[in-house]
Every structure is written in structure tokens, then in C-alpha cells.
Design a protein around this motif. Structure first.
Motif, PDB file in Angstrom:
ATOM      1  N   VAL A  62      -2.103  20.798 -10.783  1.00 50.24           N
ATOM      2  CA  VAL A  62      -0.419  20.266 -10.533  1.00 50.24           C
ATOM      3  C   VAL A  62       0.100  21.476  -9.461  1.00 50.24           C
ATOM      4  O   VAL A  62       0.939  20.837  -8.465  1.00 50.24           O
ATOM      5  CB  VAL A  62       0.421  20.902 -11.761  1.00 50.24           C
ATOM      6  CG1 VAL A  62       1.706  20.329 -11.661  1.00 50.24           C
ATOM      7  CG2 VAL A  62       0.101  19.828 -12.714  1.00 50.24           C
ATOM      8  N   GLN A  65      -1.062  19.705  -5.972  1.00 48.88           N
ATOM      9  CA  GLN A  65       0.182  19.266  -5.411  1.00 48.88           C
ATOM     10  C   GLN A  65       1.005  19.370  -3.883  1.00 48.88           C
ATOM     11  O   GLN A  65       0.961  20.672  -4.121  1.00 48.88           O
ATOM     12  CB  GLN A  65       0.727  18.310  -6.645  1.00 48.88           C
ATOM     13  CG  GLN A  65       0.540  17.954  -7.901  1.00 48.88           C
ATOM     14  CD  GLN A  65      -1.120  17.127  -7.508  1.00 48.88           C
ATOM     15  OE1 GLN A  65      -1.312  16.048  -6.735  1.00 48.88           O
ATOM     16  NE2 GLN A  65      -1.808  17.346  -7.547  1.00 48.88           N
ATOM     17  N   ASN A  68       3.892  21.708  -4.680  1.00 47.40           N
ATOM     18  CA  ASN A  68       3.861  22.947  -5.578  1.00 47.40           C
ATOM     19  C   ASN A  68       3.663  23.550  -4.071  1.00 47.40           C
ATOM     20  O   ASN A  68       3.652  24.541  -3.604  1.00 47.40           O
ATOM     21  CB  ASN A  68       3.414  22.229  -6.861  1.00 47.40           C
ATOM     22  CG  ASN A  68       3.566  21.790  -7.767  1.00 47.40           C
ATOM     23  OD1 ASN A  68       5.447  21.954  -7.473  1.00 47.40           O
ATOM     24  ND2 ASN A  68       3.475  21.030  -8.890  1.00 47.40           N
TER      25      ASN A  68
END
Length: 113
Positions: A62, A65, A68
């Protein structure tokens, strides 16, 4: 022999997809998501060690990504390389766990309001 039926498949527009995504996000229920994770982990018989590794992998993925990663780049945080500090080496694993700890604290703070 039966003749195949002509099935009509609904064609979704980009607007349809955006509307559906918005409905999912607005109706997001973290408890339901957690229950689904737990159900899957139980079905596969995942151990505590494996669960720890999976949750770490999910968090690291995550964080990588694009939206981010750009935030981490602005903060000069590279979660893929160790960093030398006056206190020693901060490993990539430590960085991910520290970021997770920060976000978990922020989430609990929101819940307590």
C-alpha cells in the motif's frame, strides 16, 4: 438440444464505474473488511507468523502505491533501503512498521473523538 439464449450483458460507462466506486468507499465498513480478512485467514489456516508477514506485505505494498509513494518521497522516506542514523541502522522493515504505528495511532485518535 436447447438453443442458447441470447444474454444481454450490461455495458457500464466510466460514470457507472465511478459511481459504484464512490458508493463502495462511502459505505466502507472497516469491521466488515476485518471480518473478511479473518475469515480468509481462518479458511487457509494461516499461523500468527504468517499473518504478521502478510499484514506487513499488505502495508508495504500500500505504501508503494503511487499516491502514497509520492507522499513518502516528499518526506524523504525510502522504505526499500536502510538508513544510517546516529542511533544505528533503520531497516526497511522498521520504517514500514514505524509508519504503520503512526497511522494506527492517528486512526485510534479519530475513533476516540
Amino acid at each position: 438440444m436447447k438453443k442458447p439464449q441470447d444474454h444481454k450483458v450490461k455495458k457500464y460507462t466510466e460514470q457507472d464505474h465511478l459511481r459504484i466506486m464512490k458508493e463502495f468507499r462511502e459505505g466502507k465498513n472497516v469491521d466488515n473488511i476485518a471480518a473478511t480478512f479473518l475469515e480468509v485467514l481462518g479458511l487457509y489456516g494461516v499461523t500468527v507468523e504468517e499473518t504478521s508477514a502478510l499484514l506487513f506485505y499488505v502495508m508495504k505494498t500500500v505504501l508503494q502505491q503511487p499516491h502514497n509513494k509520492s507522499m513518502l518521497d516528499q518526506l524523504h522516506i525510502d522504505i526499500n533501503a536502510p538508513t544510517e542514523t546516529s542511533d544505528g541502522t533503520v531497516t526497511p522493515v522498521d520504517k514500514v512498521l514505524d509508519i504503520q504505528r503512526i497511522y494506527l495511532g492517528m486512526y485510534y485518535e479519530k475513533l476516540s473523538k
